[in-house]
Write a protein that holds these residues in place. Structure first.
Motif, short mmCIF file in Angstrom:
data_model
loop_
_atom_site.label_atom_id
_atom_site.label_comp_id
_atom_site.label_asym_id
_atom_site.label_seq_id
_atom_site.Cartn_x
_atom_site.Cartn_y
_atom_site.Cartn_z
N GLY A 6 22.37 45.39 43.77
CA GLY A 6 21.94 43.91 44.19
C GLY A 6 23.32 43.76 43.74
N GLY A 7 23.43 44.49 42.47
CA GLY A 7 24.96 43.66 41.64
C GLY A 7 26.16 43.54 42.39
N PHE A 8 26.14 45.10 42.68
CA PHE A 8 27.76 45.69 43.86
C PHE A 8 27.82 44.82 44.61
N ILE A 17 22.01 36.28 30.64
CA ILE A 17 22.33 37.03 30.01
C ILE A 17 23.36 37.77 29.02
N PHE A 18 23.34 39.20 30.00
CA PHE A 18 24.73 39.79 30.00
C PHE A 18 25.77 39.20 29.89
N THR A 53 30.27 41.93 34.23
CA THR A 53 30.89 41.71 35.81
C THR A 53 29.13 41.61 36.49
N GLN A 54 29.61 40.88 37.44
CA GLN A 54 28.03 40.84 38.48
C GLN A 54 27.96 41.60 38.89
N SER A 78 26.57 43.99 35.35
CA SER A 78 25.34 43.20 34.81
C SER A 78 24.17 44.02 35.88
N GLY A 79 24.25 44.87 36.67
CA GLY A 79 22.87 45.32 37.45
C GLY A 79 22.78 46.62 36.49
N LEU A 80 23.67 47.34 35.66
CA LEU A 80 23.51 48.26 34.77
C LEU A 80 22.13 48.15 33.79
#
Length: 509
Positions: A216-218, A327-328, A335-336, A339-341
């Motif tokens: 979802g972040g990417f 938080i990350f 980045t957005q 951050s999903g990682l």
């Protein structure tokens, strides 16, 4: 049941002559009889009571071919993976949605994620009784189609209230595979192999929410938050086609009722009835089935305490999901998209916990069954040890993130949490299913209701809690609560059978 009384009685006698020296066959026999709710050795002299045609009846889901069973289980695993994926894939796009619709309250963003889980609380109360009245397969198909429709509605929503409503409705129908998935596995798989199969099914509820934010972040960063829902729509369409081809009815009472209906139609004799038939009308059956999850949840201490442990753990998972992106991004400059990682730790830890708990639970069940001492409490061993990874992971993640150590350190903490999460989730589900086999869907619904309520509400407190206490003490508070709950599996390992069989807790379901 053939309609010929003498032949039926011969078949029933043959069924009683199953070779008890074969552990697998014995286990299958015990599961079939437990599903029937009858003691071993009980006979059914009435020739108009429809039962299986002996222990090797190919229509009995326990006797299906391996290919037929695992074809359905694989479809069920993907089905169960998709809806939890939808629950969290939206999480990294919270800020984008708030900006587009002109809102600035972070709690609204968290609610846009957790309202889907709130739907998980309502859905099981309807889906579980429907599956026990009309069967598993009609419930799967109906809910899959409605999930597709409501996901499309989310993709084209023009206001925040519209998004809330459609996300909630998608959660209601999306709870179907989570509600009756464990029941479907229990319909087909003998107990020595059930934990491993449940591990495959459990990958969906745990890995779906983990994989969701990574993707979802990417997606949100590159092509926009609406494409999150379009991707889920495409995947949902594929799942619908697959399940229409592969799913077959596995719920014994429904199969036998259909068999009885065919005999009534063929012979014109209205006396044929399923051995599960209590002489109730469909509305009476539905109302009784709707009451059953509440009875189990509030009148059985085993179900309540186990469901409470699973609920708190699940709530922690979603609280971390709704806060970890911010938080990350703030503490580590992610980045957005990247951050999903940060969710990879949950995924790796969950897979480790899944493998360990599945293998250990299957080995214990097989060993105890061979010795003739298997009982539902045999399922608790992985949880007795694995649950301690929950507080360890929470302390690890909270204090390392507050100290802004290297980003891999808090991610490793979430990995430890993931191990504990899977050990608890797996053991709770298999223990409750084995304790209430014929009512597996209802006890799973009872578990899902409490779990989803906490999973929806607890994340709303996350931003305020971390603001007041910080990441270190905020996660420490959660860890102390989980430490207290780690005594629950120990309690039931020692006294579970006594509590489960205590006359006061024998429920009329």
């Amino acid at each position: 049941m053939t309609g010929d009384p003498e032949k039926d009685l011969d078949q029933h006698s043959a069924k009683e002559q199953v070779n008890d020296s074969n552990p697998d066959h014995t286990s299958q026999k015990c599961d079939i009889e437990a599903t029937a709710g009858m003691a071993q050795g009980t006979s059914t002299p009435d020739p108009f009571v429809v039962d299986w045609d002996g222990p090797d009846d190919p229509h009995n889901p326990f006797n299906w071919t391996t290919f037929k069973k695992y074809r359905q289980l694989v479809g069920m695993a993907f089905n169960t993976f998709l809806t939890p994926l939808s629950s969290s894939m939206f999480a990294p796009a919270e800020a984008d949605v708030l900006d587009q619709f002109g809102y600035h309250d972070n709690m609204l963003g968290a609610f846009a994620v957790s309202i889907f889980v709130l739907g998980y609380m309502v859905g099981p109360l309807i889906i579980a009784p429907m599956s026990e009245l009309y069967g598993r397969v009609p419930s799967y198909h109906t809910c899959n189609v409605l999930f597709l429709i409501f996901t499309i509605a989310c993709a084209v929503a023009n206001t925040m209230p519209q998004l809330f409503v459609f996300r909630f409705l998608a959660g209601v129908v999306g709870s179907c595979p989570l509600t009756i998935g464990s029941g479907t596995a229990a319909d087909m798989i003998v107990r020595e192999k059930r934990a491993g199969v449940m591990a495959i099914w459990a990958m969906g509820p745990i890995l779906g929410p983990v994989v969701g934010p990574i993707a979802g972040g990417f997606v949100a960063e590159s092509i926009g938050w609406r494409w999150i829902f379009w991707i889920i729509t495409i995947a949902s369409g594929v799942i619908i086609v697959f399940t229409l081809i592969c799913y077959r009815e596995s719920y014994a009472p429904v199969i036998l009722e259909r068999k009885a209906a065919q005999l009534r139609k063929k012979t014109g004799d209205k006396r044929y009835r399923s051995k599960y038939d209590r002489g109730e009308t469909p509305p009476q059956v539905f109302i009784r089935a709707m009451k059953r999850p509440f009875k189990l949840l509030f009148l059985s201490p085993i179900v309540f305490l186990m469901a409470l442990f699973a609920a708190v753990t699940y709530g922690y998972l979603y609280l971390m999901f709704t806060t970890i992106t911010a938080i990350f991004m703030k503490n580590y400059g992610f980045t957005q998209g990247t951050s999903g990682l940060a969710y990879i730790g949950f995924g790796v830890g969950s897979i480790i916990g899944l493998i360990i708990s599945g293998r250990v639970a299957n080995h214990i069940a097989k060993t105890h069954s061979a010795k003739g001492c298997f009982k539902p409490e045999s399922r608790l061993m992985p949880m007795l040890i694995g649950c301690w990874f929950l507080p360890i992971g929470l302390f690890w993640y909270g204090w390392s993130a507050q100290a802004r150590t290297h980003w891999i350190v808090p991610i490793l903490g979430t990995g430890a949490f993931g191990i504990g999460l899977m050990c608890v989730f797996m053991s709770v589900n298999t223990y409750l299913v084995d304790s209430y086999l014929i009512h597996a869907a209802s006890v799973t619904a009872a578990n899902a209701v409490l779990r989803s309520l906490v999973g929806a509400i607890l994340p709303l407190a996350g931003p305020s809690m971390y603001s007041a206490l910080g990441l270190g003490w905020g996660n420490s508070l959660l860890a102390f609560i989980s430490l207290a709950l780690c005594l629950v599996p120990l309690l039931f390992k020692m006294y579970g059978e006594r509590i489960r069989t205590y006359p006061r807790f024998q429920l009329s379901l």
